[in-house]
Design an enzyme around this catalytic site. Structure first.
Site, PDB file in Angstrom:
ATOM      1  N   SER A   1       0.770 -13.891   8.763  1.00 14.68           N
ATOM      2  CA  SER A   1       0.430 -14.101   7.768  1.00 14.68           C
ATOM      3  C   SER A   1      -0.858 -15.841   8.027  1.00 14.68           C
ATOM      4  O   SER A   1      -0.895 -16.866   8.308  1.00 14.68           O
ATOM      5  CB  SER A   1       1.566 -15.309   7.411  1.00 14.68           C
ATOM      6  OG  SER A   1       1.408 -16.017   5.673  1.00 14.68           O
ATOM      7  N   GLY A   2      -0.768 -15.756   6.662  1.00 13.84           N
ATOM      8  CA  GLY A   2      -2.988 -17.124   6.529  1.00 13.84           C
ATOM      9  C   GLY A   2      -1.812 -18.015   5.771  1.00 13.84           C
ATOM     10  O   GLY A   2      -2.431 -17.789   4.527  1.00 13.84           O
TER      11      GLY A   2
ATOM     12  N   SER B   1       0.640 -13.841   2.944  1.00 18.96           N
ATOM     13  CA  SER B   1      -0.774 -15.462   3.247  1.00 18.96           C
ATOM     14  C   SER B   1       0.353 -16.246   2.178  1.00 18.96           C
ATOM     15  O   SER B   1       1.373 -15.933   0.750  1.00 18.96           O
ATOM     16  CB  SER B   1      -1.771 -15.111   3.160  1.00 18.96           C
ATOM     17  OG  SER B   1      -1.854 -14.432   4.490  1.00 18.96           O
TER      18      SER B   1
ATOM     19  N   TYR C   1      -4.325 -11.219   0.993  1.00 19.98           N
ATOM     20  CA  TYR C   1      -3.691  -9.840   0.383  1.00 19.98           C
ATOM     21  C   TYR C   1      -3.261  -9.206  -0.050  1.00 19.98           C
ATOM     22  O   TYR C   1      -2.016  -9.419  -0.493  1.00 19.98           O
ATOM     23  CB  TYR C   1      -4.050  -9.236   2.458  1.00 19.98           C
ATOM     24  CG  TYR C   1      -3.920  -7.644   2.280  1.00 19.98           C
ATOM     25  CD1 TYR C   1      -5.141  -7.000   2.857  1.00 19.98           C
ATOM     26  CD2 TYR C   1      -2.882  -7.216   2.380  1.00 19.98           C
ATOM     27  CE1 TYR C   1      -5.470  -5.895   2.515  1.00 19.98           C
ATOM     28  CE2 TYR C   1      -3.043  -6.398   2.694  1.00 19.98           C
ATOM     29  CZ  TYR C   1      -4.258  -5.081   2.967  1.00 19.98           C
ATOM     30  OH  TYR C   1      -4.431  -3.520   2.743  1.00 19.98           O
TER      31      TYR C   1
ATOM     32  N   ASN D   1       1.797 -15.170  -1.763  1.00 27.94           N
ATOM     33  CA  ASN D   1       2.233 -13.640  -1.444  1.00 27.94           C
ATOM     34  C   ASN D   1       2.635 -13.568   0.605  1.00 27.94           C
ATOM     35  O   ASN D   1       1.735 -13.091   1.613  1.00 27.94           O
ATOM     36  CB  ASN D   1       0.410 -13.055  -1.203  1.00 27.94           C
ATOM     37  CG  ASN D   1       0.371 -11.727  -1.090  1.00 27.94           C
ATOM     38  OD1 ASN D   1       1.108 -10.888  -1.171  1.00 27.94           O
ATOM     39  ND2 ASN D   1      -0.824 -11.154   0.044  1.00 27.94           N
TER      40      ASN D   1
END
Length: 362
Positions: free
Chosen positions: A275-276, A237, A135, A207
């Protein structure tokens, strides 16, 4: 051009490949499209893009690669992941972009695959490319969906074996890492097995993380680098792509992908709830056939499990260094929301001073 981590003289373990990048893996190419638009004359701020990784370059015939996937925290997207888990393979480019551009990037990558690979013209093959995201809405007008089909095609067509653009580049253009400017970073390690040299390469779109967590070479430097903080809680993420020319089975690659959690953990993140953190590992060894064209029985070569510790360590080291390289290459970027702040790049001189001071105290 800014210095990478090794050029600063930081004491990083392991032997890197020639370019210290994922493209040290023979045949792997990387390209990108970077979109930068300043908020003038009523135009929104744009800081985004696409990073394309081609596991088998621009070859005209499709050839899947064996792969494994692991999600430390799943608040993110990586298309094609279900088939990778089931079949242990994927076909075509990997593209990384922002969260709200996954659809157009997938659409454009499919278009490139169906027009580029000759077999798609004559056979009923299906395209299921790997598209991943993080993102960038703090620095970019993400809802404006500024990435177009042509931007994606340009990123794929630009993929080459030259130096990989890091920091504010491609999909990493609008990313933030430990509240410093983050983005695209890469590194590699050489592993010698049975008198043969293999490459473990990593590329990250970083990120993630809070400043308090930031740890470099074991030192909690984030606790004393308190300038220009941005967040009260972690909400980013990280995508990690690991490539190798070492022959590995899909289950081995899945275990290798899992080690990316240790790689990103070295810089301090615990893997935030919002978070991813999604990791993909692939091997260019063991040429695969496309669906419907295989033999009744197929053979493959793979490394002995007892030797995997060398591979795991190489991946962890490369990922840790790739995150550092992403931050060190980055440039100050104004925020989009809120519009009155600056996301600062990490000060390389300050970081080096702190690490050298810590060494003297040990």
């Amino acid at each position: 051009m800014k210095k990478r981590a090794r050029q600063l003289g930081l004491h990083l373990n392991g032997a890197p490949g020639e370019q210290n990048a994922i493209i040290d893996v023979p045949g792997v190419l990387v390209g990108s499209t970077t979109l930068i638009q300043s908020p003038t004359d009523g135009k929104p701020q744009v800081r985004t893009g696409v990073t394309a990784i081609l596991p088998r370059g621009h070859q005209s015939e499709p050839c899947p690669v064996l792969a494994g996937l692991y999600a430390l925290n799943g608040n993110g997207e990586m298309t094609g992941s279900h088939w990778i888990r089931d079949a242990g393979v994927f076909l075509g480019p990997i593209c990384i972009t922002n969260t709200h551009s996954v659809g157009i990037v997938h659409h454009a990558t499919v278009k490139w695959m169906t027009s580029h690979y000759q077999s798609f013209q004559s056979d009923h093959l299906w395209a299921m490319p790997v598209i991943a995201e993080t993102y960038d809405g703090v620095l970019n007008d993400i809802n404006g969906q500024h990435v177009t089909e042509q931007h994606v095609i340009d990123a794929i067509l630009s993929a080459n074996s030259g130096p990989v653009a890091e920091g504010n580049s491609g999909g990493g253009t609008g990313m933030i890492c430990y509240e410093f400017k983050g983005g695209t970073g890469t590194s590699s390690r050489l592993v010698d097995i049975e008198k043969k040299s293999f490459v473990i390469g990593a590329l990250v779109q970083a990120n993630h993380g809070l400043r308090d967590w930031l740890t470099v070479l074991g030192e909690p430097v984030g606790k004393t680098m308190r300038n220009d903080l941005l967040f009260e809680r972690e909400s980013g993420s990280i995508i990690v792509i690991i490539a190798t020319n070492l022959p590995m089975r899909p289950d081995q690659l899945q275990r290798l992908a899992r080690r990316a959690a240790i790689g990103i953990g070295r810089s301090g993140t615990p893997g935030g709830n919002n978070s991813g953190d999604i990791f993909l590992a692939f091997s260019t060894a063991n040429s695969q056939t496309v669906p419907g064209h295989g033999q009744a029985f197929e053979e493959m070569t793979h490394i002995n499990d007892d030797l995997l510790d060398l591979v795991y360590l190489a991946a962890v080291e490369a990922i840790d260094e790739a995150i550092l390289n992403a931050m060190l290459a980055a440039e100050d970027t104004p925020t989009f929301k809120p519009p009155d702040k600056i996301c600062r790049a990490i000060d390389a001189d300050d970081l080096t001073r702190k690490l050298r001071a810590a060494e003297k105290c040990d």
